[in-house]
Design a protein around this motif. Structure first.
Motif, short mmCIF file in Angstrom:
data_model
loop_
_atom_site.label_atom_id
_atom_site.label_comp_id
_atom_site.label_asym_id
_atom_site.label_seq_id
_atom_site.Cartn_x
_atom_site.Cartn_y
_atom_site.Cartn_z
N CYS A 236 11.49 -10.02 5.55
CA CYS A 236 10.03 -10.17 5.49
C CYS A 236 9.38 -9.33 6.61
O CYS A 236 9.89 -9.26 7.73
N ARG A 237 8.24 -8.76 6.27
CA ARG A 237 7.51 -7.94 7.25
C ARG A 237 6.04 -8.36 7.25
O ARG A 237 5.51 -8.82 6.24
N LYS A 238 5.37 -8.11 8.37
CA LYS A 238 3.96 -8.45 8.48
C LYS A 238 3.11 -7.50 7.64
O LYS A 238 3.41 -6.31 7.53
N ALA A 239 2.03 -8.04 7.08
CA ALA A 239 1.14 -7.23 6.25
C ALA A 239 0.53 -6.08 7.06
O ALA A 239 0.32 -4.98 6.54
N LYS A 240 0.26 -6.33 8.35
CA LYS A 240 -0.32 -5.27 9.18
C LYS A 240 0.63 -4.09 9.30
O LYS A 240 0.21 -2.93 9.23
N ASP A 241 1.94 -4.38 9.44
CA ASP A 241 2.92 -3.30 9.54
C ASP A 241 3.03 -2.53 8.22
O ASP A 241 3.19 -1.31 8.21
N LEU A 242 2.92 -3.26 7.09
CA LEU A 242 2.98 -2.58 5.79
C LEU A 242 1.79 -1.65 5.59
O LEU A 242 1.93 -0.53 5.09
N ARG A 243 0.60 -2.11 5.99
CA ARG A 243 -0.58 -1.25 5.86
C ARG A 243 -0.47 -0.01 6.73
O ARG A 243 -0.83 1.09 6.32
N LYS A 244 0.05 -0.19 7.93
CA LYS A 244 0.22 0.95 8.83
C LYS A 244 1.21 1.95 8.25
O LYS A 244 0.99 3.17 8.32
N GLU A 245 2.27 1.44 7.65
CA GLU A 245 3.27 2.33 7.06
C GLU A 245 2.67 3.11 5.88
O GLU A 245 2.95 4.30 5.71
N ARG A 246 1.86 2.43 5.05
CA ARG A 246 1.24 3.13 3.92
C ARG A 246 0.29 4.21 4.38
O ARG A 246 0.22 5.29 3.77
N ARG A 247 -0.44 3.96 5.46
CA ARG A 247 -1.34 4.99 5.98
C ARG A 247 -0.56 6.21 6.45
O ARG A 247 -0.95 7.36 6.22
#
Length: 527
Positions: free
Chosen positions: A191-202
């Protein structure tokens, strides 16, 4: 006037005995100096508010901070550097939701009190004087003698934000052992934090743009918070349930748009007074109308006591259209324009908030050479839950930023007075970065430096430089300009012409409050 020059003409009344304070309710704890302005240039008023003065109608007053029970410090916000706080965003989103979905919030928000709701200072009856009747005697020679004074020193420092640390308390939980053969699926990703996922997508999008050689029109946009203008634009969609429009109309001299909307604006103000200040709906009698000669702050009228010729202060229970006009429409400021100024010009205006074709709120403002100064706000009580006090302040900050694009030196938003001793009036300190005006040196000091001193004492010298002084302090009372028998002359010449007891102490007090520079430009009316 000689050379088509405009002058400010004032009558100084000095400081009266203490009167009732609207903040702490002290019956005789509020003190101020006042003067009536027949006419005033925008630059003179800019200089006066930078020395702690404020206007209500044509009455201009300055609280006596060392004597008054609740000191009132002039506050300004750096409009270009302003970023909405969490509470400001909440207000903007609430308005956006109302405009888009059409539903008013449930319940009544605690509205921010305005300056004029609390202050109770009344003007005296002015002497009839007209600027067009003034003749100038050797005015050119007078101004050649006046040396230019250095500007007020500004104290500015960028202060870093400090974050408070928090601790978590631990508790004991029962331990549950997994059954044999059960547990986390090793084939699934952790599991990963949503904030980290958004940063990765950017980051992935940026890499795709770089490989495709497609220039990013706004490479840092995704990392920047929404601006004040972004939040405002979001609430004004074409397909929204409501349509909100802010119209700027000149109130003095009244423009055709102001005249056409006067009655509608006045009706909103009457409803505001009835709901917020519990004014009764019935109209006053003719005798009451004759008694109420002048409206000051928070619909406070001065009633002339003919036997003693002393002012009395009473709270109006009604508001006629004439009183509304004197209080919120009349202004001593002349309409002026400048090649390097804003397109709308300088002077006094009303910002009308039109919702679906009708006025629901009005912000009274002055546009001056370096600032937009907020005077008052009133609104329809049906929309009190929208926090229109906060919303209008945010719109006025955005308006100031818009004007600065046309006039770079117009960069501040003045919120009136900051009263640290009154918790309900501290909200103005949330519009940051902000400065308070030192009452002794008239230097601007970041509010972060002032809070500790104001926590310890109601009155405080805010400038921490012990060697600093008032750069525009009175140096020569003889150079004060006086309007006497329709002739402009320095005070030294006036004393030779006038017969009777000396009034030097009064003139010296006035000149000390306005500063030497203003005293050598503003015409002090003497009968």
């Amino acid at each position: 006037m000689a050379g088509n020059k405009s002058y400010t003409i004032v009558e100084y009344f000095g400081g009266d005995d203490g009167y009732r304070c609207g903040y702490c309710k002290n019956e005789k704890g509020n003190f101020s100096n006042g003067m009536w302005s027949h006419t005033m240039t925008v630059q003179d008023y800019q200089d006066l508010i930078d020395r702690g003065w404020r206007r209500s109608g044509k009455y201009v007053y300055k609280p006596t901070l060392k004597k008054t029970c609740c000191p009132q410090y002039t506050i300004r916000c750096h409009a270009q550097k302003f970023q909405p706080s969490k509470s400001h965003k909440k207000v903007l989103k609430k308005m956006s939701k109302f405009i888009s979905q059409g539903e008013l919030p449930i319940g009544r928000e605690d509205e921010e009190p305005m300056d004029s709701v609390w202050s109770e200072a009344g003007p005296r009856e002015p002497t009839k004087a007209c600027q067009s009747d003034v003749t100038c005697a050797d005015i050119t020679d007078i101004h050649q003698e006046v040396p230019k004074c250095p500007p007020v020193v500004e104290v500015q420092e960028e202060l870093g934000d400090s974050s408070a640390s928090s601790s978590e308390s631990s508790r004991k939980d029962p331990v549950y052992l997994p059954k044999p053969g059960k547990g986390a699926d090793p084939n699934r990703p952790p599991c990963r934090k949503a904030k980290d996922l958004r940063k990765e997508r950017r980051l992935q999008k940026d890499q795709i743009r770089q490989h495709a050689d497609v220039p990013n029109p706004n490479p840092t946009r995704s990392n920047q918070p929404k601006s004040l203008e972004d939040f405002i634009r979001e609430s004004l969609g074409d397909d929204a349930s409501h349509q909100l429009e802010v119209r700027l109309v000149r109130s003095n001299p009244p423009s055709p748009q102001f005249k056409a909307s006067f009655d509608a604006s006045y009706q909103v103000y009457k409803l505001y007074q009835m709901a917020i200040h519990k004014d009764p709906p019935h109209k006053p009698s003719e005798s009451q109308k004759l008694q109420k000669t002048q409206v000051e702050v928070s619909t406070i009228a001065w009633i002339k006591d003919y036997p003693t010729n002393r002012p009395q202060f009473v709270r109006l229970k009604n508001c006629t259209s004439n009183q509304f006009r004197r209080f919120l429409c009349d202004s001593p400021l002349e309409a002026e324009s400048s090649p390097d100024g804003p397109e709308v010009g300088y002077g006094s205006f009303h910002q009308q908030y039109w919702l679906d074709g009708r006025i629901v709120a009005v912000g009274v403002i002055d546009i001056l050479p370096t600032c937009v100064s907020s005077v008052y706000l009133y609104y329809h009580p049906d929309f009190a839950s929208l926090s229109l006090g906060s919303y209008s302040a945010l719109r006025e900050i955005a308006f100031t930023r818009q004007l600065q694009k046309q006039s770079p030196k117009l960069s501040y938003y003045y919120l009136g007075f900051y009263i640290h001793s009154c918790p309900k009036m501290r909200y103005k300190g949330q519009y940051r970065p902000a400065d308070l005006l030192c009452p002794e040196t008239y230097a601007w000091v970041p509010i972060e430096r002032c809070v500790t001193r104001l926590d310890n004492s109601h009155y405080a010298r805010l400038n921490q430089d012990p060697d600093a002084g008032d750069a525009l302090a009175l140096k020569d009372v003889g150079r004060v300009l006086v309007l006497y028998r329709r002739t402009v002359m320095p005070y030294a010449a006036y004393t030779r012409k006038r017969k009777g007891p000396s009034d030097e102490a009064t003139v010296q007090q006035y000149a000390g409050l306005v500063g030497q520079d203003c005293a050598e430009r503003i015409l002090l009316f003497r009968s």
